[in-house]
Design an enzyme around this catalytic site. Sequence first.
Site, short mmCIF file in Angstrom:
data_model
loop_
_atom_site.label_atom_id
_atom_site.label_comp_id
_atom_site.label_asym_id
_atom_site.label_seq_id
_atom_site.Cartn_x
_atom_site.Cartn_y
_atom_site.Cartn_z
N GLN A 144 -3.01 3.06 14.82
CA GLN A 144 -1.96 3.56 13.91
C GLN A 144 -1.11 4.65 14.58
O GLN A 144 0.12 4.64 14.49
CB GLN A 144 -2.62 4.11 12.65
CG GLN A 144 -1.64 4.57 11.57
CD GLN A 144 -2.37 5.07 10.31
OE1 GLN A 144 -3.59 5.03 10.23
NE2 GLN A 144 -1.61 5.52 9.34
N GLU B 268 -10.06 4.15 3.78
CA GLU B 268 -9.25 4.92 2.85
C GLU B 268 -9.73 4.59 1.45
O GLU B 268 -9.74 3.43 1.04
CB GLU B 268 -7.75 4.60 3.01
CG GLU B 268 -7.21 5.13 4.34
CD GLU B 268 -5.70 5.12 4.46
OE1 GLU B 268 -5.03 4.38 3.70
OE2 GLU B 268 -5.18 5.86 5.32
N ASP C 191 0.84 -1.19 0.00
CA ASP C 191 0.00 0.00 0.00
C ASP C 191 0.88 1.25 0.00
O ASP C 191 1.89 1.31 0.70
CB ASP C 191 -0.93 0.00 1.22
CG ASP C 191 -2.02 1.04 1.08
OD1 ASP C 191 -2.56 1.19 -0.03
OD2 ASP C 191 -2.34 1.71 2.08
N GLU D 253 -9.21 4.20 -2.18
CA GLU D 253 -8.03 3.98 -3.02
C GLU D 253 -8.40 3.21 -4.28
O GLU D 253 -9.48 2.62 -4.36
CB GLU D 253 -6.96 3.16 -2.25
CG GLU D 253 -6.57 3.76 -0.91
CD GLU D 253 -5.33 3.13 -0.30
OE1 GLU D 253 -4.53 2.50 -1.03
OE2 GLU D 253 -5.15 3.27 0.93
N HIS E 136 -4.04 14.14 0.57
CA HIS E 136 -4.16 13.26 1.74
C HIS E 136 -2.91 13.34 2.61
O HIS E 136 -2.99 13.49 3.84
CB HIS E 136 -4.40 11.82 1.30
CG HIS E 136 -4.37 10.83 2.42
ND1 HIS E 136 -5.38 10.72 3.35
CD2 HIS E 136 -3.43 9.90 2.78
CE1 HIS E 136 -5.07 9.77 4.22
NE2 HIS E 136 -3.90 9.26 3.92
N ARG F 250 -7.26 4.34 13.25
CA ARG F 250 -6.38 5.51 13.43
C ARG F 250 -5.76 5.58 14.82
O ARG F 250 -4.63 6.06 14.97
CB ARG F 250 -7.17 6.79 13.17
CG ARG F 250 -7.77 6.91 11.80
CD ARG F 250 -6.73 6.83 10.71
NE ARG F 250 -7.34 6.94 9.39
CZ ARG F 250 -6.72 6.68 8.26
NH1 ARG F 250 -5.45 6.29 8.28
NH2 ARG F 250 -7.33 6.79 7.11
N ASP G 90 -8.89 0.60 2.14
CA ASP G 90 -7.85 0.22 3.10
C ASP G 90 -8.35 0.62 4.50
O ASP G 90 -8.07 1.71 4.99
CB ASP G 90 -6.56 0.96 2.73
CG ASP G 90 -5.46 0.75 3.75
OD1 ASP G 90 -5.50 -0.26 4.47
OD2 ASP G 90 -4.56 1.62 3.82
N GLU H 184 -9.77 12.74 7.61
CA GLU H 184 -9.67 14.08 7.00
C GLU H 184 -11.02 14.80 7.02
O GLU H 184 -11.09 15.99 7.26
CB GLU H 184 -9.19 13.95 5.56
CG GLU H 184 -7.79 13.43 5.40
CD GLU H 184 -7.52 13.04 3.96
OE1 GLU H 184 -7.74 11.86 3.61
OE2 GLU H 184 -7.11 13.91 3.17
N LYS I 245 -3.64 -1.55 9.93
CA LYS I 245 -4.05 -1.76 8.53
C LYS I 245 -4.26 -3.23 8.22
O LYS I 245 -4.51 -3.58 7.07
CB LYS I 245 -2.97 -1.22 7.60
CG LYS I 245 -2.57 0.22 7.85
CD LYS I 245 -3.54 1.16 7.20
CE LYS I 245 -2.96 2.57 7.16
NZ LYS I 245 -3.79 3.44 6.31
MN MN Z 1 -3.82 3.15 2.54
#
Ligand code: MN
Length: 417
Positions: A237, A198, A125, A200, A132, A234, A230, A360, A250
Amino acid sequence: MGLHRSWVDRANVPDCPFPLNNLPCGVFSTGADAPRCGVAIGDFVLDVAALEAAGLLTLPDGPLLDVPFWNDVMEAGPAVWTYLRDRLTALLAEGSAERKAVDPFLVPAADVTLHMPFLVSEYTDFYAGRHHAFNVGTMFRGPENALPPNWLHIPIGYNGRASSVIVSGTDVRRPWGQVKGPNDDAPRFAPSARFDIELEMGAIVGTPSEGPVTVAEADAMIFGYVLLNDWSARDIQAWEYQPLGPFQAKATATTISPWIVTRAALEPFRTPTPPREVPLLPHLQEPGPMLYDIALEVGLTPEGGRETIIARTNYAEMYYSAAQQLAHHTTSGCPMNVGDLLGSGTISGPEKGSRGSLLELSWGGKEPFPINGGSRSFIQDHDTLTLRGQCKGDGYTIGFGDCVGKVIPALAAPYAR
Ligand code: MN
């Protein structure tokens, strides 16, 4: 280039996601049948495995389609990809002499179950969306240090988990993990309270490599693209990511859309990456347009509620193309395999409504955003998140099929036996 007309119902309707121009590759089953390769056309799935068995589609070293993955076709090489696309186009085109023979192999899409379309050999990834990376960097490190010093020179990535890539429609269980707030003295083990998506695109490697490849060679190695979510915890993370990057945050799940849209189908929609802020070293420069104009959106639907479209953006916002990412991936000599999956990185645009993650959209949870009947900072249990993508051609649409996942509650206690 306009619509290629087909004799299949609805395939010629301008907003149908699966016209003859598309011919995306999936794996399907009906009832108790074994999953096998199929191709979407109009409101149907063409049973290409049965078509091959009936002798209407002959591939070199076949049969290749009576299996629940497209890896064998990818492995057969680009000449076979082109032959297959040309043959299916001829069989399904308006006025085809073989219409009567092919018609029995169309299965109504409403009657099928879709499965993972390919065996994911490995999953990498990236973090290649400029907006972003700037937004997240601003939240984590402040606006002065938002972009790491390497960001404008290489597409940053991490090696993810192939084992947890799942197909659209599979539920996602909220993970547990170690979390630590900025004012906490010590970490706690708890269900993630900041579970996120996410938005993507995923690129699928169809041709293997050994040793470094150029960006042009990398582009030619890509078989096709899927939508990719994905899922990201958070809070886990934020605690774990330094210095080696995301790990368990993830690893819970990555959802992909069920149809591989081939590079051939996307060809008319090629578009260049945005202007460089600093020149790239020669081995990463693009010899031609290698992004695609794919309109993307994210919908959030609470349990029993109405969907809100929370983000709209475009794949053309990426700073690096999949070809550049793949070329970078091989610089070390790292071999790439058939079925390697590359996540683009979150695709956010410049405006607030074009941000491809809840992190975000809610600015780290500080600014909850409205949805029908409520608001959100992060995903709540029983929320369904849906990614959609489409290319708009002259009188036709190239669709990907929805990439859907519903978040179900965390286990009561993961180590209770
Ligand atoms: Mn990602």
